[in-house]
Design a protein around this motif. Structure first.
Motif, PDB file in Angstrom:
ATOM      1  N   UNK A  21       0.842  -1.206   0.000  1.00 30.07           N
ATOM      2  CA  UNK A  21       0.000   0.000   0.000  1.00 30.07           C
ATOM      3  C   UNK A  21       0.873   1.250   0.000  1.00 30.07           C
ATOM      4  N   UNK A  22       0.477   2.252  -0.756  1.00 33.49           N
ATOM      5  CA  UNK A  22       1.269   3.479  -0.856  1.00 33.49           C
ATOM      6  C   UNK A  22       1.460   4.135   0.518  1.00 33.49           C
ATOM      7  N   UNK A  23       0.552   3.927   1.443  1.00 27.69           N
ATOM      8  CA  UNK A  23       0.655   4.533   2.773  1.00 27.69           C
ATOM      9  C   UNK A  23       1.883   4.045   3.545  1.00 27.69           C
ATOM     10  N   UNK A  24       2.472   2.928   3.138  1.00 27.34           N
ATOM     11  CA  UNK A  24       3.647   2.401   3.843  1.00 27.34           C
ATOM     12  C   UNK A  24       4.954   3.055   3.404  1.00 27.34           C
ATOM     13  N   UNK A  25       4.924   3.770   2.310  1.00 28.55           N
ATOM     14  CA  UNK A  25       6.146   4.404   1.816  1.00 28.55           C
ATOM     15  C   UNK A  25       6.378   5.743   2.508  1.00 28.55           C
ATOM     16  N   UNK A  26       7.630   6.146   2.545  1.00 25.90           N
ATOM     17  CA  UNK A  26       8.043   7.384   3.214  1.00 25.90           C
ATOM     18  C   UNK A  26       8.921   8.227   2.292  1.00 25.90           C
ATOM     19  N   UNK A  31       9.380   4.136  -5.819  1.00 24.54           N
ATOM     20  CA  UNK A  31       8.328   3.182  -6.135  1.00 24.54           C
ATOM     21  C   UNK A  31       7.939   3.339  -7.598  1.00 24.54           C
ATOM     22  N   UNK A  32       7.152   2.401  -8.072  1.00 23.40           N
ATOM     23  CA  UNK A  32       6.595   2.470  -9.419  1.00 23.40           C
ATOM     24  C   UNK A  32       5.119   2.122  -9.335  1.00 23.40           C
ATOM     25  N   UNK A  33       4.367   2.695 -10.229  1.00 22.78           N
ATOM     26  CA  UNK A  33       2.960   2.339 -10.323  1.00 22.78           C
ATOM     27  C   UNK A  33       2.854   1.031 -11.106  1.00 22.78           C
ATOM     28  N   UNK A  40      10.340   4.771 -12.324  1.00 20.57           N
ATOM     29  CA  UNK A  40      10.577   4.862 -10.883  1.00 20.57           C
ATOM     30  C   UNK A  40      10.398   6.298 -10.404  1.00 20.57           C
ATOM     31  N   UNK A  41       9.672   6.437  -9.314  1.00 21.07           N
ATOM     32  CA  UNK A  41       9.391   7.739  -8.717  1.00 21.07           C
ATOM     33  C   UNK A  41       9.986   7.774  -7.318  1.00 21.07           C
ATOM     34  N   UNK A  72      -4.485   2.762   0.495  1.00 17.69           N
ATOM     35  CA  UNK A  72      -4.347   1.321   0.256  1.00 17.69           C
ATOM     36  C   UNK A  72      -4.022   0.981  -1.195  1.00 17.69           C
ATOM     37  N   UNK A  73      -3.858   1.993  -2.039  1.00 16.53           N
ATOM     38  CA  UNK A  73      -3.547   1.731  -3.448  1.00 16.53           C
ATOM     39  C   UNK A  73      -2.199   1.021  -3.561  1.00 16.53           C
ATOM     40  N   UNK A  74      -2.129  -0.079  -4.296  1.00 11.80           N
ATOM     41  CA  UNK A  74      -0.868  -0.824  -4.380  1.00 11.80           C
ATOM     42  C   UNK A  74       0.143  -0.150  -5.304  1.00 11.80           C
ATOM     43  N   UNK A  75       1.390  -0.126  -4.848  1.00  9.69           N
ATOM     44  CA  UNK A  75       2.515   0.363  -5.644  1.00  9.69           C
ATOM     45  C   UNK A  75       3.644  -0.657  -5.539  1.00  9.69           C
ATOM     46  N   UNK A  76       4.603  -0.553  -6.428  1.00 17.29           N
ATOM     47  CA  UNK A  76       5.745  -1.472  -6.428  1.00 17.29           C
ATOM     48  C   UNK A  76       6.950  -0.782  -5.808  1.00 17.29           C
ATOM     49  N   UNK A  77       7.373  -1.190  -4.614  1.00 14.60           N
ATOM     50  CA  UNK A  77       8.548  -0.557  -4.009  1.00 14.60           C
ATOM     51  C   UNK A  77       9.785  -0.892  -4.836  1.00 14.60           C
TER      52      UNK A  77
END
Length: 86
Positions: A21-26, A31-33, A40-41, A72-77
């Motif tokens: 989930x995008x909420x876990x990133x800091x 990440x990538x959509x 990569x962003x 909760x939107x999924x992203x690729x770390x």
């Protein structure tokens, strides 16, 4: 007994990461959509949306405007400098 042949070339290992989930990133995480896995962003900031409580504003390097995403939107770390507790 003959010696083992000398290996030639190299092996490239690419880890396959599960979406999170995008909420876990800091800040400073990359990440990538899912629809653009090679784009990569890097996160400059994450903040709650001022009027939509179920949205986050993600300011990502390389994007002209911030992204508005559901937590909760999924992203690729792609790269996480800290040791997250996922």
């Amino acid at each position: 007994m003959p010696s083992a042949p000398t290996p030639r070339g190299f092996i490239v290992a690419v880890p396959i990461t599960a979406p999170v989930p995008v909420a876990r990133l800091r800040t400073k995480d990359a990440f990538a959509l899912p629809e653009a896995p090679d784009d990569h962003l890097v996160i400059r900031s994450v903040q709650a949306h001022p009027t939509a409580s179920t949205r986050l504003i993600i300011d990502a390097q390389g994007k002209g405007a911030p992204l508005t995403m559901h937590p909760e939107e999924p992203v690729l770390p792609r790269w996480v400098p800290a040791n997250p507790k996922w």
